[in-house]
Enzyme design. Structure first.
Site, mmCIF file in Angstrom:
data_model
loop_
_atom_site.group_PDB
_atom_site.id
_atom_site.type_symbol
_atom_site.label_atom_id
_atom_site.label_comp_id
_atom_site.label_asym_id
_atom_site.label_seq_id
_atom_site.Cartn_x
_atom_site.Cartn_y
_atom_site.Cartn_z
ATOM 1 N N ARG A 1 0.818 -1.245 0.036
ATOM 2 C CA ARG A 1 -0.141 0.014 -0.251
ATOM 3 C C ARG A 1 0.676 1.056 0.123
ATOM 4 O O ARG A 1 0.465 2.301 -0.653
ATOM 5 C CB ARG A 1 -1.089 0.074 1.282
ATOM 6 N N GLY B 1 -8.088 -6.564 -0.258
ATOM 7 C CA GLY B 1 -8.375 -7.132 0.936
ATOM 8 C C GLY B 1 -7.217 -8.302 1.099
ATOM 9 O O GLY B 1 -6.151 -8.283 0.856
ATOM 10 N N LYS C 1 -16.774 -11.645 5.283
ATOM 11 C CA LYS C 1 -17.548 -10.538 5.095
ATOM 12 C C LYS C 1 -18.873 -11.014 4.517
ATOM 13 O O LYS C 1 -18.880 -10.265 3.241
ATOM 14 C CB LYS C 1 -17.294 -9.357 4.935
#
Length: 429
Positions: A53, A380, A211
């Site tokens: 990132r 993710g 999720k």
């Protein structure tokens, strides 16, 4: 009340040249606040275990700095609890100091010590964790105003949070005259919309992870777009439970099995399976699973078992991965697709004994890419998996946003993008 614009229209506008901040010729000496996503994983010693990132935002920082801008970076890290923790405790656990050190190394440039003291043109400075303030996640107006006072121009370059309505994402934009999507965000929008809205066919989508409620509406939307949908992880066990398959102790979302209305999807799992048949979409679920007595790493007394999925297959056990037969099915389906999008692991891949299914899917992505096909990894845990295997440079695009990429596919939400419309000012290009 004005009707909300379609998300595809929002994206199309934000990809216009007038929203490209790198074309801006009047940034010299201006304070530019860049909302980045530097939410990197840290080990128990506070060391960064995956710097992808940080590396992803480097081109944006360099481009702005080279134009003489005074670059101020804002980011969150982890989930501090400012209403429960002291500032000292939050800093011990969630400080961005390790990121500051890493960025200085990657940029080969010492970051400025303060926004206010001695900040010269082309200087770069990193603020401390925005979530040390409750006003960030709470989208408090006063917090947003204080953040806005730091800058002349705001650049949203954190694709991983543009689906959030928070102070450092949307609130700050209301108090800054000139605001732009950053290069990283524009790149994400270009790649994801290009490959998913107008894909090379067949289009295959792999959905996994834990999720469930966040992804049920996405599957409904994908049935209308994809030729094949492969479902793994806890999501798969939810669908299987709806069909009467025993999933033992595996956590599943009972509300999802019955109805996921609150997430915008009025379809039961069984109805989605029927819809897929009607639309000619191959919705593929696992036919076997890896089961264990615990979701933690097995000790010497525990044994990983592979069982076919039946109404009585894994009572009193946890489903921790797809089985080898399912992995074979999934890999064969992937190899038949011209475009593949992957979001979410096939099981608890962070435990190496339970990672075979996820690793098999990751390896299969490379084969289509070698044949000139398009492979997109949607943020993710999927990114963590592809990085662990050293395959990130062998896929077409690795997204920095998991939830954001899913909302983009679903075609709804994304307040962090919508708020930028009409805020690009009248820059000289």
């Amino acid at each position: 009340m004005q009707e909300e614009r379609k998300l595809e229209e929002v994206v199309e506008e934000l990809l216009l040249d007038k929203y490209d901040v790198t074309l801006h010729k009047e940034l010299k000496g201006k304070r530019v606040l860049v909302r980045a996503d530097l939410n990197v994983p840290l080990d128990s010693n506070g060391d960064i275990t995956d710097d992808s990132r940080c590396r992803a935002v480097l081109p944006s920082l360099r481009a702005l700095s080279e134009k003489g801008a005074k670059v101020i970076i804002a980011s969150h890290l982890g989930r501090p609890k400012p209403k429960e923790q002291s500032l000292a405790d939050m800093k011990d656990e969630f400080s961005l100091k390790p990121v500051d050190t890493l960025l200085a190394t990657l940029l080969a440039k010492e970051l400025g010590p303060s926004v206010y003291v001695g900040m010269a043109e082309d200087c770069i400075c990193l603020l401390e964790n925005t979530r040390f303030h409750a006003g960030d996640t709470g989208n408090d107006e006063e917090f947003s105003k204080q953040l806005a006072l730091l800058c002349d121009v705001f650049v949203q370059d954190a694709f991983g949070v543009v689906h959030r309505d928070q102070g450092s994402v949307t609130g700050v934009v209301n108090h800054v005259t000139e605001c732009y999507p950053g290069p990283l965000v524009r790149n994400e929008l270009f790649y994801l919309t290009k490959h998913l809205n107008e894909p090379k066919r067949p289009l295959g989508v792999i959905i996994g992870g834990a999720k469930v409620a966040d992804k049920i509406g996405v599957i409904s939307a994908l049935i209308h777009k994809a030729d094949t949908i492969l479902v793994g992880g806890r999501m798969a066990f939810t669908f299987l439970a709806a069909q009467g398959v025993s999933v033992g102790k595996t956590q599943k979302c009972l509300e999802t099995i019955e109805m996921a209305k609150e997430k915008g999807c009025n379809l039961k799992c069984l109805e989605m399976i029927e819809m897929a048949k009607e639309k000619g979409c191959n919705l593929l679920l696992p036919r076997d699973a890896a089961v264990a007595d615990s979701i933690d790493a097995p000790d010497n007394d525990q044994k990983l078992q592979f069982v076919p999925l039946t109404p009585s297959c894994c009572s009193r056990k946890f489903g921790v991965d797809i089985g080898p037969d399912s992995a074979k099915d999934f890999c064969e389906a992937i190899e038949e697709c011209a475009t593949v999008f992957w979001n979410g692991p096939m099981g608890r891949f962070e435990v190496k004994e339970y990672a075979d299914g996820t690793n098999a899917v990751a390896a299969a992505l490379v084969k289509p890419n070698q044949a000139g096909r398009v492979t997109v990894v949607g943020g993710g845990d999927s990114v963590a998996a592809i990085n662990q295997l050293g395959l990130a440079d062998q896929v077409t695009h690795v997204s920095t946003g998991g939830g954001a990429s899913l909302e983009l596919i679903e075609g709804k939400g994304m307040p962090g993008l919508r708020v930028l419309l009409g805020k690009c000012g009248s820059m000289q290009v």
